[in-house]
Design a protein around this motif. Sequence first.
Motif, short mmCIF file in Angstrom:
data_model
loop_
_atom_site.label_atom_id
_atom_site.label_comp_id
_atom_site.label_asym_id
_atom_site.label_seq_id
_atom_site.Cartn_x
_atom_site.Cartn_y
_atom_site.Cartn_z
N GLU A 1 10.89 18.62 -1.06
CA GLU A 1 10.39 18.09 0.08
C GLU A 1 9.68 16.81 -0.19
OE1 GLU A 1 9.96 22.11 2.95
OE2 GLU A 1 8.16 21.28 1.95
N LEU A 2 8.61 16.78 -1.17
CA LEU A 2 8.00 15.48 -1.48
C LEU A 2 9.05 14.45 -1.86
CD1 LEU A 2 5.14 14.57 -1.46
CD2 LEU A 2 5.00 15.37 -3.83
N GLU A 3 9.85 14.84 -2.60
CA GLU A 3 10.83 13.70 -3.18
C GLU A 3 11.56 12.93 -1.83
OE1 GLU A 3 13.35 13.09 -7.21
OE2 GLU A 3 13.59 14.85 -6.20
N ILE A 4 11.88 13.86 -1.07
CA ILE A 4 12.58 13.54 0.24
C ILE A 4 11.83 12.67 1.19
CG2 ILE A 4 13.74 14.17 2.42
CD1 ILE A 4 14.68 16.68 0.43
N ASP A 5 10.31 13.12 1.36
CA ASP A 5 9.50 12.40 1.94
C ASP A 5 9.49 10.92 1.45
OD1 ASP A 5 8.26 13.03 4.27
OD2 ASP A 5 6.35 13.73 3.25
N LEU A 6 9.51 10.92 0.12
CA LEU A 6 9.23 9.64 -0.50
C LEU A 6 10.60 8.74 -0.29
CD1 LEU A 6 7.65 7.64 -2.08
CD2 LEU A 6 8.59 8.94 -4.35
N THR A 7 11.61 9.36 -0.22
CA THR A 7 12.83 8.57 0.08
C THR A 7 12.85 8.13 1.17
OG1 THR A 7 13.89 10.11 -1.62
CG2 THR A 7 15.47 8.70 -0.28
N ALA A 8 12.37 8.71 2.20
CA ALA A 8 12.55 8.16 3.65
C ALA A 8 11.26 7.18 3.55
CB ALA A 8 11.69 9.40 4.47
N LEU A 9 10.26 7.22 2.98
CA LEU A 9 9.53 6.15 2.90
C LEU A 9 10.01 5.07 2.30
CD1 LEU A 9 6.55 5.02 3.49
CD2 LEU A 9 5.70 5.92 1.22
N GLU A 10 10.60 5.00 1.15
CA GLU A 10 11.27 4.04 0.70
C GLU A 10 12.29 3.21 1.50
OE1 GLU A 10 13.87 5.03 -2.73
OE2 GLU A 10 13.58 3.01 -3.56
N LEU B 1 3.60 2.71 6.62
CA LEU B 1 3.53 2.52 5.10
C LEU B 1 2.30 3.13 4.44
CD1 LEU B 1 5.20 -0.78 4.54
CD2 LEU B 1 6.15 1.46 4.87
N LYS B 2 1.17 2.52 5.29
CA LYS B 2 -0.18 2.98 4.76
C LYS B 2 -0.31 4.60 4.72
CE LYS B 2 -4.68 3.01 3.90
NZ LYS B 2 -5.40 4.08 4.30
N ILE B 3 0.12 5.05 5.97
CA ILE B 3 -0.33 6.30 6.42
C ILE B 3 0.52 7.54 5.49
CG2 ILE B 3 0.01 8.43 8.05
CD1 ILE B 3 -0.43 6.29 10.08
N LYS B 4 1.79 7.06 5.35
CA LYS B 4 3.01 7.91 4.58
C LYS B 4 2.65 7.90 3.10
CE LYS B 4 5.19 10.81 5.53
NZ LYS B 4 4.83 12.23 5.80
N ILE C 1 0.78 -1.36 0.06
CA ILE C 1 0.01 -0.04 -0.14
C ILE C 1 0.71 1.29 0.03
CG2 ILE C 1 -0.65 0.63 2.43
CD1 ILE C 1 -3.57 0.19 1.37
N ALA C 2 2.17 1.11 0.29
CA ALA C 2 3.16 2.25 0.36
C ALA C 2 3.31 2.92 -1.26
CB ALA C 2 4.53 1.95 0.91
N ALA C 3 3.01 2.10 -1.93
CA ALA C 3 3.19 2.43 -3.58
C ALA C 3 4.38 3.18 -3.92
CB ALA C 3 1.98 3.10 -3.92
N VAL C 4 5.51 2.97 -3.34
CA VAL C 4 6.68 3.96 -3.40
C VAL C 4 7.06 4.09 -5.12
CG1 VAL C 4 9.07 4.02 -3.28
CG2 VAL C 4 7.76 3.35 -1.31
N ALA C 5 7.04 2.73 -5.71
CA ALA C 5 7.43 2.84 -7.30
C ALA C 5 6.47 3.74 -7.96
CB ALA C 5 7.30 1.36 -7.87
#
Lengths: 374, 397
Positions: free
Chosen positions: B287-296, B319-322, B248-252
């Motif tokens: 900022e969004l990209e950094i947030d996504l990298t953290a999630l990854e 993972l769901k929330i972020k 559900i994190a859907a990083v890709a």
Amino acid sequence: MDFNYSDEQKLLIDSVERFIQDDYGFDTRRAILKSDEGFRRDLWQKFGELGWLAVPFAEEDGGLGGTPVETMIIMESFGRGLVVEPYLSTVVLAGGLLRAGGTPAQRETVLPDLMAGGLIVAVGYAEPTSRFNLADVSTTATATGGGYVLKGRKSVVLHGPMADKVIVSARTSGGQRDEAGITLFLVDAGAAGVTRQDYPTVDGLRASELVLDGVAVGADAVVGEVGSGFLLLEKAVDEATAAICAEAVGAMEVLHKATLEYARTRVQFGQPIGRFQVIQHRLVDMYIAYEQAKSLAIMANLKLDAPREERRRAVSAAKVQIGKSARFVGQQAVQLHGGMGMTDELNVGHYFKRLTMIETLFGNTDYHLKRYAA
Amino acid sequence: MDLSFSAEDLAFQREVRAFVAENYPADIKAHFDAGLEPRKADFVRWQKILFEKGWVAPAWPQQYGGTGWTPTQRYIFQEELGAANTPGIIPFGLSMVGPVIYTFGSEEQKKRFLPGILSSDVWWCQGYSEPGSGSDLASLKTKAVRQGDKYIVNGSKTWTTMAQWADWIFCLVRTDSSVKQQEGISFLLFDMKSPGITVRPIITMDGGHEVNECFFDNVEVPAENLIGQEGQGWTYAKFLLGHERSGIAAVARSKRGIAKLKQIANAELSDGRPLIEDQDYRRKLAELEIDLTALEYTELRTLARESQGKGPGPESSILKIKGTEIQQAITELAVEAAGYYGFAFNHRAMNGSNEPVVGPAATAFAAPAYFNMRKTSIYGGSNEIQKNIIAKMVLGL
Ligand SMILES: Cc1cc2nc3c(=O)[nH]c(=O)nc-3n(C[C@H](O)[C@H](O)[C@H](O)COP(=O)(O)OP(=O)(O)OC[C@H]3O[C@@H](n4cnc5c(N)ncnc54)[C@H](O)[C@@H]3O)c2cc1C
């Protein structure tokens, strides 16, 4: 210090609110959205009969000589009712341009009909690549003998499909983003060389792409002075921005109340969800966001006649606050309604969509933050 | 600590990439890249391609048709599919009911249902939520009464995603009202063509049709369609929810979303210059990209724990929330980039008619996508509920 309304203003509030309650229910609006025209001409004429279309115009033009506070009152109520009729375009924006820049002849021929609800005027101020910069104009107006020939393209002209006339900005001199050299023209929507692509907008209004392909107009079509249209347009757009700030306040009020009511009645885990502290705090944050937005909307509407710099700062401050509040209140209203909030059937999503468009209209939060800080 | 992929992992990545490049149909790709309304046929066609390759159910045990991949390989696979913007695997059969059937179902049920799920010939939908039971799922009321060798089901379900496409539904039903809420629930499978079922569309605010109401009026369900034991449905449902949350994190997909935002911001102008040069927009994108990298990296750490045999714990709620917050933020920035052209409602074009869109094609559906993505913080256990889970299970509050 006095934030109270006068007795006359209270009467105006009563009359608009009564109309919204009695004649503009959610089902009525839904039917209007589905209709081909996208608005109700009979209601528009009723607005005229009730005097709402005459509010901001001078008494010598046959208007009621109202202040921005009256416009604010009407727009706030229209926000509560999600009214889609072309008040913003015709009365606030085009009306603002004609009030300040219209020649006596233009005022005489256009305003009486406009105030009676017989004539709809839209304004084309944006172009495909102009974004929010009103000075970014590539449409050209070339002088020919006694008049001008317009060539160019105006994008997302709100209420364009129902407009009888359109006021457009065009360049009579200068470079693409110069403030000097912009002239405003009052053009018949059906004039030769005007083509329109009409479409609905995501928030239930109608808009047009307007192509001006060699449209010939007389010199009497110029609104304001040749080459000095920018300041005129900027002021009218500031007035319109303050007006949609009021509209947003009305919409946020409905959303906040609806969400509060939902939290009181929706039971999960054996109790109303409003008993969960996280929901309580969220509703408090929505309430604070709404109150802050309301404060700056009032401030901006009271400063519309201040000197240019002061007016610009006030309007931008309000638009920034409205943008942030509208996004928060809108998103949370959907979230706290759960699956119901996602549906087309419930009004919540419709208020959210209108607020989202208001966030962009006349410049988004980033744009106005920059203008404020400049 | 070592964050690099092994040589085998890298070889695997090349293999997946090459396969997707060769086998992902161009017309489906064009449809998805344009952001048009999804079509059932596209999902089925793509899932069948993966099925024929043996890759449609990487998470399943090999004996039932899984791949035997390591969690890292599964991750790489997801990354590659996301990067290519393939249609997401519709979860109801493959990620939800499939695992329940092979874990708790009888041999007979496995034989009967698993092949159709793998081949995507049988489409499933999830009948959990009811008008009065959303977050508090255990309060559900739809009733199944046993009569001889069948159950008679009465009640209604709502928000049933793609019920209009589904052949079968897996349903939580109440078989006993005399015990504690959670203990009276059973897990039933039934044919959507059974007499007594009415499906009514729910249109969402973006104008789309993906959810439905389902009404059950004396629907007869053979008792052999009960999974496991009567009254144990809640256990199976919780097991399934764990599966629903993974991925559900859907990083890709979000990476792709950000890449697309950059494309848009390079094309859209602000004061005559590309929007990407606007400091405010740039900062938000960064900022969004950094947030996504953290999630990854959070997801990779979860994955590493899983490779060591520890299942995904309640931390998966992070993972769901972020993941959903980031997906939503991407659509917000797309609306900002679209400017006035985000106003146009290109509804018919979105539904596949030949009507040209108003404004740049890349931003034509920005607003509907933004409205639609508000759902992600509501479904699959709302983000508020996920926070309750973290507070209780992780922080011990
Ligand atoms: C697009 C979409 C697709 C869906 N697909 C399916 C599907 O295929 N099958 C299916 O069965 N269901 C599906 N659902 C339903 C989804 O699971 C529910 O919407 C979700 O569980 C929330 O329930 P609700 O809508 O009843 O909201 P409610 O439970 O009424 O919640 C309303 C609000 O209160 C909050 N809240 C509730 N309880 C608490 C608490 N204890 N503490 C703090 N906050 C709380 C929620 O977070 C939410 O913000 C779908 C929903 C959507 C929107």
